[in-house]
Design a protein around this motif. Structure first.
Motif, PDB file in Angstrom:
ATOM      1  N   TRP A  68      51.193  48.168   0.281  1.00  0.00           N
ATOM      2  CA  TRP A  68      50.955  46.795  -0.176  1.00  0.00           C
ATOM      3  C   TRP A  68      50.301  45.989   0.943  1.00  0.00           C
ATOM      4  CZ3 TRP A  68      54.867  42.378   0.304  1.00  0.00           C
ATOM      5  CH2 TRP A  68      54.419  41.227  -0.369  1.00  0.00           C
ATOM      6  N   LEU A  69      50.747  46.186   2.179  1.00  0.00           N
ATOM      7  CA  LEU A  69      50.203  45.446   3.317  1.00  0.00           C
ATOM      8  C   LEU A  69      48.829  45.938   3.747  1.00  0.00           C
ATOM      9  CD1 LEU A  69      52.908  43.988   3.612  1.00  0.00           C
ATOM     10  CD2 LEU A  69      52.846  44.520   6.047  1.00  0.00           C
ATOM     11  N   THR A  70      48.500  47.208   3.458  1.00  0.00           N
ATOM     12  CA  THR A  70      47.249  47.808   3.929  1.00  0.00           C
ATOM     13  C   THR A  70      46.525  48.488   2.780  1.00  0.00           C
ATOM     14  OG1 THR A  70      47.991  50.070   4.416  1.00  0.00           O
ATOM     15  CG2 THR A  70      48.518  48.366   6.052  1.00  0.00           C
ATOM     16  N   PRO A  71      45.216  48.776   2.946  1.00  0.00           N
ATOM     17  CA  PRO A  71      44.481  49.495   1.909  1.00  0.00           C
ATOM     18  C   PRO A  71      44.477  51.009   2.105  1.00  0.00           C
ATOM     19  CG  PRO A  71      42.939  48.661   3.527  1.00  0.00           C
ATOM     20  CD  PRO A  71      44.313  48.227   3.987  1.00  0.00           C
ATOM     21  N   SER A  72      45.312  51.515   2.988  1.00  0.00           N
ATOM     22  CA  SER A  72      45.292  52.939   3.321  1.00  0.00           C
ATOM     23  C   SER A  72      46.096  53.776   2.329  1.00  0.00           C
ATOM     24  CB  SER A  72      45.845  53.154   4.734  1.00  0.00           C
ATOM     25  OG  SER A  72      45.018  52.519   5.688  1.00  0.00           O
ATOM     26  N   SER A  73      45.732  55.051   2.236  1.00  0.00           N
ATOM     27  CA  SER A  73      46.435  56.006   1.374  1.00  0.00           C
ATOM     28  C   SER A  73      47.524  56.694   2.185  1.00  0.00           C
ATOM     29  CB  SER A  73      45.449  57.043   0.816  1.00  0.00           C
ATOM     30  OG  SER A  73      44.496  56.439  -0.003  1.00  0.00           O
ATOM     31  N   SER A 251      38.487  36.217   9.450  1.00  0.00           N
ATOM     32  CA  SER A 251      37.393  35.882   8.533  1.00  0.00           C
ATOM     33  C   SER A 251      36.509  37.088   8.243  1.00  0.00           C
ATOM     34  CB  SER A 251      36.545  34.746   9.120  1.00  0.00           C
ATOM     35  OG  SER A 251      35.850  35.187  10.274  1.00  0.00           O
ATOM     36  N   THR A 252      36.876  38.232   8.794  1.00  0.00           N
ATOM     37  CA  THR A 252      36.066  39.454   8.666  1.00  0.00           C
ATOM     38  C   THR A 252      36.824  40.484   7.841  1.00  0.00           C
ATOM     39  OG1 THR A 252      35.083  39.062  10.836  1.00  0.00           O
ATOM     40  CG2 THR A 252      34.885  41.280   9.939  1.00  0.00           C
ATOM     41  N   SER A 253      36.154  41.053   6.857  1.00  0.00           N
ATOM     42  CA  SER A 253      36.781  42.068   6.008  1.00  0.00           C
ATOM     43  C   SER A 253      36.494  43.462   6.567  1.00  0.00           C
ATOM     44  CB  SER A 253      36.230  41.980   4.584  1.00  0.00           C
ATOM     45  OG  SER A 253      34.925  42.554   4.520  1.00  0.00           O
ATOM     46  N   PRO A 254      37.261  44.478   6.149  1.00  0.00           N
ATOM     47  CA  PRO A 254      36.956  45.842   6.600  1.00  0.00           C
ATOM     48  C   PRO A 254      35.597  46.338   6.132  1.00  0.00           C
ATOM     49  CG  PRO A 254      38.718  45.839   4.955  1.00  0.00           C
ATOM     50  CD  PRO A 254      38.494  44.422   5.350  1.00  0.00           C
ATOM     51  N   VAL A 255      35.106  45.834   5.026  1.00  0.00           N
ATOM     52  CA  VAL A 255      33.779  46.253   4.542  1.00  0.00           C
ATOM     53  C   VAL A 255      32.702  45.683   5.452  1.00  0.00           C
ATOM     54  CG1 VAL A 255      32.193  46.280   2.576  1.00  0.00           C
ATOM     55  CG2 VAL A 255      34.679  46.363   2.192  1.00  0.00           C
ATOM     56  N   TRP A 261      36.139  53.372   5.521  1.00  0.00           N
ATOM     57  CA  TRP A 261      36.900  54.609   5.486  1.00  0.00           C
ATOM     58  C   TRP A 261      38.407  54.394   5.598  1.00  0.00           C
ATOM     59  CZ3 TRP A 261      39.663  55.677   9.927  1.00  0.00           C
ATOM     60  CH2 TRP A 261      39.277  55.002  11.088  1.00  0.00           C
ATOM     61  N   VAL A 262      38.856  53.196   6.040  1.00  0.00           N
ATOM     62  CA  VAL A 262      40.302  52.950   6.068  1.00  0.00           C
ATOM     63  C   VAL A 262      40.834  52.634   4.671  1.00  0.00           C
ATOM     64  CG1 VAL A 262      40.127  52.046   8.423  1.00  0.00           C
ATOM     65  CG2 VAL A 262      40.286  50.437   6.504  1.00  0.00           C
ATOM     66  N   ILE A 263      39.925  52.421   3.715  1.00  0.00           N
ATOM     67  CA  ILE A 263      40.321  52.126   2.334  1.00  0.00           C
ATOM     68  C   ILE A 263      40.382  53.450   1.589  1.00  0.00           C
ATOM     69  CG2 ILE A 263      39.812  50.782   0.271  1.00  0.00           C
ATOM     70  CD1 ILE A 263      37.883  49.111   2.155  1.00  0.00           C
ATOM     71  N   GLY A 264      41.576  53.915   1.288  1.00  0.00           N
ATOM     72  CA  GLY A 264      41.743  55.218   0.653  1.00  0.00           C
ATOM     73  C   GLY A 264      41.022  55.311  -0.678  1.00  0.00           C
ATOM     74  N   LYS A 265      40.560  56.506  -1.009  1.00  0.00           N
ATOM     75  CA  LYS A 265      39.831  56.697  -2.274  1.00  0.00           C
ATOM     76  C   LYS A 265      40.684  56.311  -3.465  1.00  0.00           C
ATOM     77  CE  LYS A 265      36.756  60.328  -0.551  1.00  0.00           C
ATOM     78  NZ  LYS A 265      36.320  61.743  -0.688  1.00  0.00           N
ATOM     79  N   ASP A 266      41.987  56.584  -3.387  1.00  0.00           N
ATOM     80  CA  ASP A 266      42.863  56.257  -4.502  1.00  0.00           C
ATOM     81  C   ASP A 266      43.278  54.790  -4.502  1.00  0.00           C
ATOM     82  OD1 ASP A 266      44.347  56.598  -2.175  1.00  0.00           O
ATOM     83  OD2 ASP A 266      46.171  57.140  -3.266  1.00  0.00           O
ATOM     84  N   ARG A 267      42.834  54.034  -3.484  1.00  0.00           N
ATOM     85  CA  ARG A 267      43.159  52.605  -3.413  1.00  0.00           C
ATOM     86  C   ARG A 267      41.994  51.746  -3.879  1.00  0.00           C
ATOM     87  NH1 ARG A 267      47.175  51.302  -0.189  1.00  0.00           N
ATOM     88  NH2 ARG A 267      47.628  49.935  -1.944  1.00  0.00           N
ATOM     89  N   ARG A 268      40.949  52.375  -4.385  1.00  0.00           N
ATOM     90  CA  ARG A 268      39.741  51.637  -4.748  1.00  0.00           C
ATOM     91  C   ARG A 268      39.682  51.289  -6.230  1.00  0.00           C
ATOM     92  NH1 ARG A 268      35.002  53.721  -0.650  1.00  0.00           N
ATOM     93  NH2 ARG A 268      36.376  53.976   1.178  1.00  0.00           N
ATOM     94  N   GLN A 269      40.830  51.343  -6.873  1.00  0.00           N
ATOM     95  CA  GLN A 269      40.936  50.974  -8.274  1.00  0.00           C
ATOM     96  C   GLN A 269      41.400  49.522  -8.388  1.00  0.00           C
ATOM     97  OE1 GLN A 269      39.846  53.363 -10.316  1.00  0.00           O
ATOM     98  NE2 GLN A 269      39.631  54.641  -8.480  1.00  0.00           N
ATOM     99  N   ASP A 270      41.079  48.895  -9.499  1.00  0.00           N
ATOM    100  CA  ASP A 270      41.410  47.485  -9.681  1.00  0.00           C
ATOM    101  C   ASP A 270      42.915  47.224  -9.623  1.00  0.00           C
ATOM    102  OD1 ASP A 270      38.761  46.836  -9.890  1.00  0.00           O
ATOM    103  OD2 ASP A 270      38.725  46.860 -12.085  1.00  0.00           O
ATOM    104  N   ASN A 271      43.714  48.246  -9.921  1.00  0.00           N
ATOM    105  CA  ASN A 271      45.161  48.063  -9.926  1.00  0.00           C
ATOM    106  C   ASN A 271      45.817  48.605  -8.655  1.00  0.00           C
ATOM    107  OD1 ASN A 271      44.756  50.768 -10.316  1.00  0.00           O
ATOM    108  ND2 ASN A 271      46.204  50.989 -12.021  1.00  0.00           N
ATOM    109  N   SER A 272      45.040  48.710  -7.579  1.00  0.00           N
ATOM    110  CA  SER A 272      45.558  49.320  -6.352  1.00  0.00           C
ATOM    111  C   SER A 272      46.652  48.482  -5.702  1.00  0.00           C
ATOM    112  CB  SER A 272      44.432  49.567  -5.354  1.00  0.00           C
ATOM    113  OG  SER A 272      43.775  48.350  -5.058  1.00  0.00           O
ATOM    114  N   GLY A 273      46.582  47.152  -5.845  1.00  0.00           N
ATOM    115  CA  GLY A 273      47.716  46.313  -5.519  1.00  0.00           C
ATOM    116  C   GLY A 273      47.916  45.945  -4.072  1.00  0.00           C
ATOM    117  N   PHE A 274      46.986  46.266  -3.159  1.00  0.00           N
ATOM    118  CA  PHE A 274      47.191  45.830  -1.781  1.00  0.00           C
ATOM    119  C   PHE A 274      46.745  44.385  -1.600  1.00  0.00           C
ATOM    120  CE2 PHE A 274      42.989  47.943  -1.781  1.00  0.00           C
ATOM    121  CZ  PHE A 274      42.185  47.026  -1.121  1.00  0.00           C
ATOM    122  N   ILE A 275      47.343  43.724  -0.637  1.00  0.00           N
ATOM    123  CA  ILE A 275      47.007  42.331  -0.355  1.00  0.00           C
ATOM    124  C   ILE A 275      45.528  42.242   0.038  1.00  0.00           C
ATOM    125  CG2 ILE A 275      47.433  40.393   1.218  1.00  0.00           C
ATOM    126  CD1 ILE A 275      50.340  41.412   1.428  1.00  0.00           C
ATOM    127  N   GLY A 276      44.796  41.307  -0.566  1.00  0.00           N
ATOM    128  CA  GLY A 276      43.369  41.147  -0.287  1.00  0.00           C
ATOM    129  C   GLY A 276      42.479  42.049  -1.099  1.00  0.00           C
TER     130      GLY A 276
END
Length: 380
Positions: A68-73, A251-255, A261-276
């Protein structure tokens, strides 16, 4: 503030400077920054990184909480493997970059930046409060334990493994990049993670407080040299690694930072649920207006804050966030953010950088500037 090695640094004639609220070694004795830098690239150096914040996040739902706190898998990590990650605010900005090591689904070792200590701890504790309130009835309580006063040193360079192997019975070739283990160094059990901040092979070693000085003395015998902040900065920049507060901020996003690459492939769905997630996933889909890039600058080095200019109109198109003369390459290298319009973030694109009142020629370069030499195991 002081790390557990403060008196040790004074004993061996370190030049101490304030850094991230700590008194830290910049240089040792008469050894300059360039010599220290090259010694790490060619041999092995030891850094005191005890100013970093070491923590455990534990509990039955620790894995789900950190996802939830991070976009990592994190669910895809095997025990005692780690990943670089980021804590994000609700707008998708980076609160801090962090290394997260999974010991089990219920226990994670987390290292964050000293400069963000108060912000990180306050943020994590507030989110734990929210999480526990929502998961109390399901037994999903999460806890934060900050490892105050624990030592942390980084042994880095092509000779790091061969030297460390003389001090431990653990079979180090089995510990590949991104893995960690508990092992005895001398007669002290330490948490050892293979990785670091230089692009070289190496280890980050967490040491119990009562053993920090003695274990560091053991780790810093010949051929190891003590290395200060000056060389640490040039090594990390050659390796294309970010320094929070310079190359990353809220003010800077990971993108934008090129950390997709810190954003896991399975976290790239609309329902991934991480903050931000709303901002970050939108940027992955639609692109961003600026990106972090590497630059090689002619004539003189560009430092933080130097403007990046359109090569023809000299309009502002970006800003340098870190810059040095590279000891390894004998070139002036820099990192910064440029507009993506007209492809100014692409490899080989020519731009100008305003240095000492004059537009200097510069070229966009891929990162890292110096190839990484992490130990990933013997090829079959």
């Amino acid at each position: 503030m002081r790390t557990g090695l403060y008196d040790f640094h004074l004993e061996i004639k370190a030049q101490m400077v304030p850094f991230a609220g700590f008194s830290m070694p910049l240089l040792y004795g008469q050894t300059g920054q360039v010599a220290s830098h090259k010694y790490v690239r060619d041999h092995v150096g030891l850094f005191d990184v005890g100013h970093m914040v070491q923590s455990f996040i534990t509990g039955p739902s620790a894995e789900r909480f950190l996802e939830w706190l991070t976009p990592s898998s994190l669910s895809s990590l095997v025990p005692f493997s780690s990943t670089l990650s980021v804590f994000l605010n609700e707008q998708g900005g980076i609160i801090d970059d962090t290394i997260i090591c999974k010991h089990s689904e219920e226990k994670f070792y987390v290292v964050t930046n000293a400069s963000r200590r108060d912000r990180d701890i306050e943020w994590i504790r507030s989110k734990i409060g929210e999480w526990n309130e929502n998961h109390r009835n399901s037994g999903g309580i999460v806890r934060l334990e900050v490892l105050d006063n624990w030592g942390l040193v980084a042994v880095q360079g092509p000779e790091a493994a061969s030297y460390l192997q003389t001090l431990t019975s653990y079979d180090l070739p089995q510990l590949t990049f991104g893995k960690s283990a508990y092992m005895d160094i001398g007669d002290v059990q330490c948490h050892v993670a293979r990785g670091g901040y230089t692009g070289e092979d190496g280890f980050e070693i967490s040491i119990p407080p009562e053993h920090t000085v003695a274990t560091t003395r053991l780790l810093s015998k010949d051929p190891v040299q003590l290395i200060g902040l000056a060389a640490r900065d040039s090594l990390r920049l050659e390796a294309g690694m970010c320094l929070y507060g310079h190359d990353l901020d809220e003010s800077t996003s990971p993108v934008e930072a090129g950390l997709n690459w810190v954003i896991g492939k399975d976290r790239r769905q609309d329902n991934s649920g991480f903050i931000g997630a709303e901002t970050v996933l939108g940027q992955l889909k639609n692109g961003v207006t600026r990106k972090r890039v590497g630059l090689v600058v002619e004539d003189v080095p560009a430092r933080e804050g130097a403007k990046i200019l359109h090569p023809e109109t000299l309009e502002d198109i970006g800003v340098v966030t870190s810059g040095i003369p590279s000891p390894s390459l004998s070139k002036n290298i820099a990192m910064g953010y440029v507009q993506t319009v007209d492809g100014f973030n692409r490899k080989g694109k020519e731009v100008k950088v305003q240095v000492r009142g004059k537009p200097r020629n510069a070229v966009i370069q891929p990162l890292p500037f110096v190839p990484s030499r992490y130990w990933r195991g013997v090829s079959p």
